[in-house]
Write a protein that holds these residues in place. Structure first.
Motif, PDB file in Angstrom:
ATOM      1  N   ALA A   1      39.209  40.951  41.432  1.00 41.17           N
ATOM      2  CA  ALA A   1      37.714  40.389  40.960  1.00 41.17           C
ATOM      3  C   ALA A   1      36.382  41.039  41.005  1.00 41.17           C
ATOM      4  O   ALA A   1      36.099  41.543  40.125  1.00 41.17           O
ATOM      5  CB  ALA A   1      37.849  38.912  41.675  1.00 41.17           C
ATOM      6  N   LYS A   2      36.521  41.667  42.328  1.00 39.65           N
ATOM      7  CA  LYS A   2      35.862  43.136  42.659  1.00 39.65           C
ATOM      8  C   LYS A   2      35.740  43.656  41.337  1.00 39.65           C
ATOM      9  O   LYS A   2      34.734  44.620  40.942  1.00 39.65           O
ATOM     10  CB  LYS A   2      35.470  42.996  43.884  1.00 39.65           C
ATOM     11  CG  LYS A   2      34.448  44.337  44.205  1.00 39.65           C
ATOM     12  CD  LYS A   2      33.656  43.258  43.930  1.00 39.65           C
ATOM     13  CE  LYS A   2      31.908  44.545  44.710  1.00 39.65           C
ATOM     14  NZ  LYS A   2      32.114  46.219  44.299  1.00 39.65           N
ATOM     15  N   GLN A   3      37.103  44.049  41.266  1.00 43.81           N
ATOM     16  CA  GLN A   3      37.431  45.607  40.254  1.00 43.81           C
ATOM     17  C   GLN A   3      36.908  45.001  38.404  1.00 43.81           C
ATOM     18  O   GLN A   3      36.179  46.106  37.988  1.00 43.81           O
ATOM     19  CB  GLN A   3      39.488  45.866  40.098  1.00 43.81           C
ATOM     20  CG  GLN A   3      39.183  46.513  39.392  1.00 43.81           C
ATOM     21  CD  GLN A   3      40.719  46.598  38.811  1.00 43.81           C
ATOM     22  OE1 GLN A   3      41.008  46.629  39.784  1.00 43.81           O
ATOM     23  NE2 GLN A   3      41.260  47.199  37.965  1.00 43.81           N
ATOM     24  N   TYR A   4      37.045  43.498  38.562  1.00 45.82           N
ATOM     25  CA  TYR A   4      37.009  43.082  36.992  1.00 45.82           C
ATOM     26  C   TYR A   4      35.267  42.763  36.596  1.00 45.82           C
ATOM     27  O   TYR A   4      34.547  43.219  35.745  1.00 45.82           O
ATOM     28  CB  TYR A   4      37.233  41.898  36.783  1.00 45.82           C
ATOM     29  CG  TYR A   4      38.757  42.701  35.898  1.00 45.82           C
ATOM     30  CD1 TYR A   4      38.893  42.969  34.635  1.00 45.82           C
ATOM     31  CD2 TYR A   4      40.077  42.389  37.755  1.00 45.82           C
ATOM     32  CE1 TYR A   4      40.468  43.656  34.327  1.00 45.82           C
ATOM     33  CE2 TYR A   4      40.909  42.831  36.331  1.00 45.82           C
ATOM     34  CZ  TYR A   4      41.304  43.287  35.151  1.00 45.82           C
ATOM     35  OH  TYR A   4      42.441  43.996  34.790  1.00 45.82           O
ATOM     36  N   PHE A   5      34.446  43.152  37.909  1.00 50.57           N
ATOM     37  CA  PHE A   5      33.347  42.257  38.086  1.00 50.57           C
ATOM     38  C   PHE A   5      32.588  43.792  37.593  1.00 50.57           C
ATOM     39  O   PHE A   5      31.789  43.739  36.814  1.00 50.57           O
ATOM     40  CB  PHE A   5      33.101  41.660  39.156  1.00 50.57           C
ATOM     41  CG  PHE A   5      33.275  40.539  39.262  1.00 50.57           C
ATOM     42  CD1 PHE A   5      32.788  39.355  38.497  1.00 50.57           C
ATOM     43  CD2 PHE A   5      33.460  39.826  40.970  1.00 50.57           C
ATOM     44  CE1 PHE A   5      33.250  38.030  38.312  1.00 50.57           C
ATOM     45  CE2 PHE A   5      33.537  38.341  40.592  1.00 50.57           C
ATOM     46  CZ  PHE A   5      33.903  37.862  39.522  1.00 50.57           C
ATOM     47  N   ASP A   6      32.955  44.604  38.611  1.00 50.34           N
ATOM     48  CA  ASP A   6      32.231  46.874  38.351  1.00 50.34           C
ATOM     49  C   ASP A   6      32.679  46.769  36.840  1.00 50.34           C
ATOM     50  O   ASP A   6      31.676  47.083  36.216  1.00 50.34           O
ATOM     51  CB  ASP A   6      33.081  47.084  38.631  1.00 50.34           C
ATOM     52  CG  ASP A   6      32.141  46.181  40.824  1.00 50.34           C
ATOM     53  OD1 ASP A   6      31.721  46.002  40.687  1.00 50.34           O
ATOM     54  OD2 ASP A   6      33.405  47.223  42.063  1.00 50.34           O
ATOM     55  N   GLU A   7      33.756  46.063  36.402  1.00 51.22           N
ATOM     56  CA  GLU A   7      33.742  46.693  34.691  1.00 51.22           C
ATOM     57  C   GLU A   7      32.974  45.842  33.878  1.00 51.22           C
ATOM     58  O   GLU A   7      32.881  47.003  33.497  1.00 51.22           O
ATOM     59  CB  GLU A   7      35.526  46.717  34.303  1.00 51.22           C
ATOM     60  CG  GLU A   7      36.105  47.636  35.096  1.00 51.22           C
ATOM     61  CD  GLU A   7      38.058  46.940  34.757  1.00 51.22           C
ATOM     62  OE1 GLU A   7      38.214  46.183  33.827  1.00 51.22           O
ATOM     63  OE2 GLU A   7      39.016  47.613  34.967  1.00 51.22           O
ATOM     64  N   SER A   8      33.190  44.736  34.211  1.00 53.97           N
ATOM     65  CA  SER A   8      32.080  44.266  33.171  1.00 53.97           C
ATOM     66  C   SER A   8      30.657  44.974  33.349  1.00 53.97           C
ATOM     67  O   SER A   8      30.294  44.697  32.224  1.00 53.97           O
ATOM     68  CB  SER A   8      32.128  42.430  33.577  1.00 53.97           C
ATOM     69  OG  SER A   8      30.858  41.663  32.532  1.00 53.97           O
ATOM     70  N   LEU A   9      30.044  44.709  34.917  1.00 52.07           N
ATOM     71  CA  LEU A   9      29.162  45.152  34.496  1.00 52.07           C
ATOM     72  C   LEU A   9      28.558  46.823  33.888  1.00 52.07           C
ATOM     73  O   LEU A   9      27.542  46.749  33.658  1.00 52.07           O
ATOM     74  CB  LEU A   9      28.383  45.900  36.400  1.00 52.07           C
ATOM     75  CG  LEU A   9      26.852  45.812  36.760  1.00 52.07           C
ATOM     76  CD1 LEU A   9      26.163  45.212  36.524  1.00 52.07           C
ATOM     77  CD2 LEU A   9      26.686  45.974  38.115  1.00 52.07           C
ATOM     78  N   LYS A  10      29.639  47.985  34.452  1.00 55.23           N
ATOM     79  CA  LYS A  10      29.518  48.713  33.371  1.00 55.23           C
ATOM     80  C   LYS A  10      29.729  48.808  32.116  1.00 55.23           C
ATOM     81  O   LYS A  10      28.756  49.424  31.548  1.00 55.23           O
ATOM     82  CB  LYS A  10      30.353  49.871  34.100  1.00 55.23           C
ATOM     83  CG  LYS A  10      30.494  50.505  35.117  1.00 55.23           C
ATOM     84  CD  LYS A  10      32.103  51.132  35.575  1.00 55.23           C
ATOM     85  CE  LYS A  10      31.535  51.757  36.827  1.00 55.23           C
ATOM     86  NZ  LYS A  10      32.811  52.784  37.352  1.00 55.23           N
ATOM     87  N   ALA A  11      30.745  47.432  31.625  1.00 53.19           N
ATOM     88  CA  ALA A  11      30.705  47.450  29.970  1.00 53.19           C
ATOM     89  C   ALA A  11      29.081  46.744  29.336  1.00 53.19           C
ATOM     90  O   ALA A  11      28.460  47.273  28.130  1.00 53.19           O
ATOM     91  CB  ALA A  11      31.353  46.456  29.293  1.00 53.19           C
TER      92      ALA A  11
END
Length: 672
Positions: free
Chosen positions: A255-265
């Motif tokens: 979950a944290k991994q995809y949240f971080d990816e989302s923030l960068k995007a």
């Protein structure tokens, strides 16, 4: 907070505030009225055209200046599509004009497109039955295309997806998925990653709306992967949604991994609405980790973001989360403030799940403050909202069961189809194997029959050769000579002549039993034959037989093969010649061939032909003819080349000086 039925609320907000139809961004939010959510979901994915759409006014101007009938139809369809975000009546009007003109001009592609646009206008107007009728008309035109173009396939896929929208609006999610999957197949064949990512998202939405997170996650991940490949701005929102599913499955690391990816995007592709939802999701993650300060930091960022774009949906979520944190931190006043704000928005926007949770939180706050009256009132409200929500959940569960049944049925049919295809392939291989084996035995038997036939022919020729080997005149003359020697008291000559004659007869009979004999035996027989012919013709000729030293003793030669050619050299070559003749026989070896050369210095071929006109030579002609056939049969049987060459020898004045016969045979050996 549950994520059930929270897909695509961001599309709704995005549509309300910016009308940018190119970004298929959607987030999980609160449950609201089901139909509007799904309508906007599918419109954003299917019925919105690419950037080629122009504003209706500019297209109308172009239309007024166009006389080309085909261009007019195309423009009418484009104008219809341009109106879909603002005026469904106008959209339908121009689609019907395009339909009428396409029927006149017999333009099936534009006709299918017109039906499609009419269907979309009926979806917007909530007349789903008429929408389906028009989509079916469009579909029928497109599937009847004999050689469908890429454009027609794109239109068909869009039609199928739009048809899925109509069925989803009628709460027939099984049918909606059926058409979605058909559209997926076409887009996969066309390798249209953009549309694939959208339809994968939409399939995920259907599964998530019935609380099937596993299948929803599967399709959201597919969409996310395609969005990454195309650098699609929607990747930020899809990553946030995927992270929230993982969080609800208690897979916090992912979950944290995809949240971080989302923030960068979002830093690359700014989207305030999607970013606000991501802040809410981050707060849920930190709440699960009991890190309330970090959770509040993200919720305050979310509040600021949502207020800047006047997004009440996002604020209802943010305020509820803040109220829950302050309650856990034992700040009832602040918790009461934010719970009240969340409930107020939830009532205004008719969000049943948020209303239920807000009422429960308010009941707990008042209970903690000792205000039992208000606590009981909000508890009753909570139970009421809970009952309403359970009805929705039960309906969702029923739909999930229905979809699971259809999904399992589809998977079973798919397996059965694959199994049938597998057995067909196996059967095909078995049939092919039988055919190949049959052909193998057929050709093998055919070759065997051919070999047997050749062997039979060869035996017949050898038998005939035996009968023709001894010229009756030759035998008669030999016997007459022996008788003459006896009458003249030349007993020694008679005995010598008789010995050679009997030896030649014995060798001839022995050779007749074998198809091949050693070369030395052939030379011995020729030696005897030539010596007898010398006696017969009163030493009319001399002869010499040479064998190359490289030729092995066990080198084989077909029995009774050379005698007719030697006899021909004597009778038609040296016998008619004035003076004494000479016959030379050479055996040499070259590469894999045995070369036999019979050369005489007789009258030559042309003179011999003139002499033959007035003589009887039936036997000799038959013997040579059989020898030639025997050579041809031998060549086919052994599949090796046999060459026979007869040439007349000329001197420097072009006068005949004899004949040469060259016979090239495949090199064989006698098997002991």
């Amino acid at each position: 907070m549950s994520i059930r039925n929270q897909i695509l609320i961001q599309n709704l907000r995005f549509l309300i505030y910016s009308f940018d139809f190119q970004i298929n961004s959607f987030n999980f939010a609160h449950e609201t009225q089901m139909k509007p959510l799904f309508t906007l979901l599918f419109f954003c994915s299917f019925v919105i055209n690419s950037a080629q759409k122009s504003a209706p006014d500019s297209l109308l101007l172009i239309l007024s200046q166009t006389n080309d009938p085909d261009k007019i139809i195309q423009l009418q369809n484009q104008i219809s599509e341009a109106y879909q975000s603002s005026d469904p009546s106008q959209m339908q009007k121009f689609a019907k004009l395009a339909l009428m003109n396409s029927k006149k001009s017999n333009n099936p592609i534009q006709k299918a497109k017109a039906y499609q646009n009419i269907g979309i206008s009926y979806i917007i107007l909530s007349d789903y039955d008429k929408a389906i009728q028009n989509f079916e008309a469009s579909e029928q035109i497109l599937i009847n295309q004999k050689n469908p173009s890429k454009e027609s396939q794109e239109i068909l896929a869009k039609t199928l997806g739009s048809k899925g929208i109509a069925f989803s609006e009628k709460n027939n999610y099984a049918k909606a998925l059926e058409y979605d999957f058909r559209a997926v197949k076409i887009y996969e064949n066309l390798k249209n990653k953009l549309q694939l990512s959208k339809i994968y998202n939409n399939i995920g939405v259907i599964y998530n709306s019935i609380d099937d997170g596993k299948k929803a996650l599967e399709y959201f991940l597919k969409a996310n992967q395609l969005q990454k490949q195309d650098n699609n701005p929607a990747v930020a929102v899809s990553a946030s949604n995927i992270g929230l599913i993982y969080l609800n499955q208690n897979q916090k690391t992912k979950a944290k991994q995809y949240f971080d990816e989302s923030l960068k995007a979002f830093e690359i592709h700014p989207n305030a609405r999607g970013l606000g939802e991501l802040y809410n999701n981050y707060s849920r993650y930190y709440i699960s980790e009991n890190q309330y300060d970090l959770a509040k930091e993200f919720l305050l960022k979310a509040e600021e973001t949502f207020i800047s774009i006047e997004d009440q949906f996002g604020l209802s979520d943010t305020y509820l989360l803040l109220g829950e944190i302050y309650f856990k931190e034992n700040h009832p006043e602040k918790s009461l403030e934010f719970a009240g704000k969340s409930l107020e928005i939830a009532k205004e926007l008719e969000l049943p799940e948020t209303r239920m949770k807000s009422e429960k939180l308010l009941s707990d706050i008042y209970d903690k403050q000792g205000n039992q009256e208000l606590a009981l009132q909000h508890l009753r409200n909570y139970n009421f909202e809970k009952d309403n929500l359970e009805k929705i959940i039960n309906e969702q569960q029923r739909l999930k069961t229905e979809l699971d049944f259809h999904y399992e049925k589809e998977q079973l049919e798919k397996k059965e189809t694959e199994m049938r295809a597998k057995w067909l392939v196996i059967l095909g291989f078995v049939v092919l194997a039988f055919v190949l084996v049959g052909l193998f035995f057929y050709f093998r038997n055919r070759e065997r029959e051919k070999t047997l036939m050749l062997q039979k022919q060869l035996a017949e020729f050898e038998h005939k050769a035996l009968h023709l080997q001894m010229n009756p005149h030759f035998v008669f003359n030999c016997l007459a000579s022996i008788s003459s020697f006896i009458m003249q008291n030349g007993k020694e000559d008679a005995m010598k002549y008789l010995s050679k004659f009997s030896k030649l007869m014995r060798l001839t009979l022995e050779f007749s039993k074998e198809s091949s004999i050693p070369i030395d035996k052939e030379i011995e027989a020729l030696q005897n034959y030539l010596e007898l012919e010398q006696l017969r013709f009163n030493q009319k000729f001399d002869f010499k037989i040479n064998k190359d030293s490289e030729i092995e003793d066990d080198t084989a030669i077909p029995s009774l093969l050379l005698q007719p050619y030697v006899e021909n050299a004597i009778i038609h070559g040296v016998a008619p010649k004035d003076g004494k003749g000479f016959i030379k026989i050479d055996f040499t070896q070259k590469d894999e061939q045995l070369i036999c050369v019979i050369e005489d210095d007789g009258v030559g071929i042309d003179t011999s032909r003139e002499l033959k006109k007035n003589s009887v030579n039936v036997h000799q002609s038959m013997a040579l003819d059989i020898s030639k056939k025997r050579l041809k049969t031998l060549e086919e049987l052994e599949n090796k080349k046999v060459n026979l060459k007869i040439e007349e020898l000329k001197d420097e004045n072009n006068n005949s000086r004899g004949t040469r016969i060259t016979l090239e045979l495949p090199l064989n050996y006698i098997n002991d």
